[in-house]
Enzyme design. Structure first.
Site, PDB file in Angstrom:
ATOM      1  N   ASP A 104       0.839  -1.149  -0.195  1.00  0.00           N
ATOM      2  CA  ASP A 104       0.061   0.047   0.090  1.00  0.00           C
ATOM      3  C   ASP A 104       0.932   1.402  -0.030  1.00  0.00           C
ATOM      4  OD1 ASP A 104      -2.851   1.021   0.524  1.00  0.00           O
ATOM      5  OD2 ASP A 104      -1.707   1.903   1.756  1.00  0.00           O
ATOM      6  N   TYR A 211      -2.193  11.609   2.260  1.00  0.00           N
ATOM      7  CA  TYR A 211      -3.314  11.666   1.133  1.00  0.00           C
ATOM      8  C   TYR A 211      -3.547  13.044   0.813  1.00  0.00           C
ATOM      9  CZ  TYR A 211      -4.445   6.835   1.591  1.00  0.00           C
ATOM     10  OH  TYR A 211      -4.528   5.243   1.839  1.00  0.00           O
ATOM     11  N   HIS A 267      -6.924  -6.527  -0.606  1.00  0.00           N
ATOM     12  CA  HIS A 267      -5.897  -5.939  -0.423  1.00  0.00           C
ATOM     13  C   HIS A 267      -4.964  -6.165   0.686  1.00  0.00           C
ATOM     14  CE1 HIS A 267      -3.985  -1.889  -1.016  1.00  0.00           C
ATOM     15  NE2 HIS A 267      -4.199  -1.559   0.659  1.00  0.00           N
TER      16      HIS A 267
END
Length: 288
Positions: A104, A211, A267
């Site tokens: 990730d 982010y 994931h």
């Protein structure tokens, strides 16, 4: 005994001016493991003792996460700083190079580190995070934009923090249990450990800052050459956040590239299918 305790040791190092916490076990060549969002070193709990048999394993808490320092300025959470953290970590541990393993966000950092410092890597292993060029391509398609809705939601000031904290960090539990194909992969103790890490003072805003800086960085607007570092990608095929199609064509950017797909897996690939992930990594490193 707490799930955070095991055969490993907890240590700290000051790297790139930031105090970083890591877990370590074993001796020998260095493997550095970089986690993603909303995780911490604990996401490597099945890999640490496995690879400590042959290597010095270092599973890092990225800056802003869990027990690592949490700089207050949002500008501290940019890719150049993350890459410098890894460089300083490797050198601070007394090594010139390592095998780098990332999932990730840790995978995004690993890709960028490989391009910035290829001479410091023996091998690169990336789990469920596409090559940056392929991710940038994906963000131009409607299907990946829909999957990446949370990136845009996280740009809002304050609201994501409020919602994630509400109902005892239920959204963090949902992220793991909701995405996982094998729901039994996460015990309540595992989920509580992730909640506790996110609940540490300053952690949540720091985690979201990764982010919030994403569109100001070269992550999505850089031209990428061909990487010389031998690279393995492992991909859980049922990733609801990142489509499998993002892996197609990666070999155009990596000279020596292998990919292993894991069906019926989300994931959270190294936690949901740890034995298979460990097998593929060992196979890749065995060739080395």
């Amino acid at each position: 005994m707490s799930v955070l305790e095991g055969s490993w040791q907890h240590k700290y190092i000051t790297a790139n001016g930031v105090k970083l916490h890591y877990v370590t076990q074993g001796n020998g060549p260095l493997i550095v493991m970089l986690h993603g969002f909303p995780e911490f070193w604990y996401s490597w709990r099945y890999q640490i003792p496995e690879f400590a048999q042959n290597f010095k394993v270092v599973a890092l808490d990225l800056r802003g996460y869990n027990d690592s320092e949490k700089p207050k300025n949002q500008s501290a959470y940019v890719m150049d700083e993350f890459v410098r953290d890894v460089e300083a970590l490797i050198k601070g541990l007394g090594y010139e190079k390592c095998i780098l393993l990332g999932h990730d966000w840790g995978g995004a950092i690993a890709w960028n580190f490989a391009y910035s410092h290829p001479q410091m890597l023996e091998r690169l292993i990336v789990l469920n995070l596409p090559h940056p060029a392929k991710f940038a391509e994906g963000l131009r398609t409607p299907q990946q934009l829909l999957r990446s809705w949370y990136i845009f939601f996280f740009q809002l000031p304050g609201i994501p923090e409020f919602l994630i904290q509400s109902l005892d960090y239920q959204l963090i539990e949902n992220a793991f249990q909701g995405m996982a194909i094998n729901k039994s992969a996460f015990t309540q103790a595992d989920l509580d450990a992730y909640k506790d890490a996110a609940a540490k003072r300053g952690a949540l805003t720091a985690m979201l800052s990764y982010y919030r800086n994403i569109f100001q960085q070269r992550i999505v607007n850089q031209s990428w050459g061909v990487l010389e570092v031998p690279t393995l990608m492992i991909w859980g095929e049922n990733d609801t956040a990142l489509g499998k199609e993002l892996t197609y064509g990666t070999q155009a950017y990596v000279k020596n590239f292998q990919i292993r797909y894991i069906p019926n897996c989300s994931h959270w690939v190294q936690q949901e299918q740890p034995q298979l992930v460990n097998h593929y990594i060992r196979e890749f490193l065995g060739e080395h």
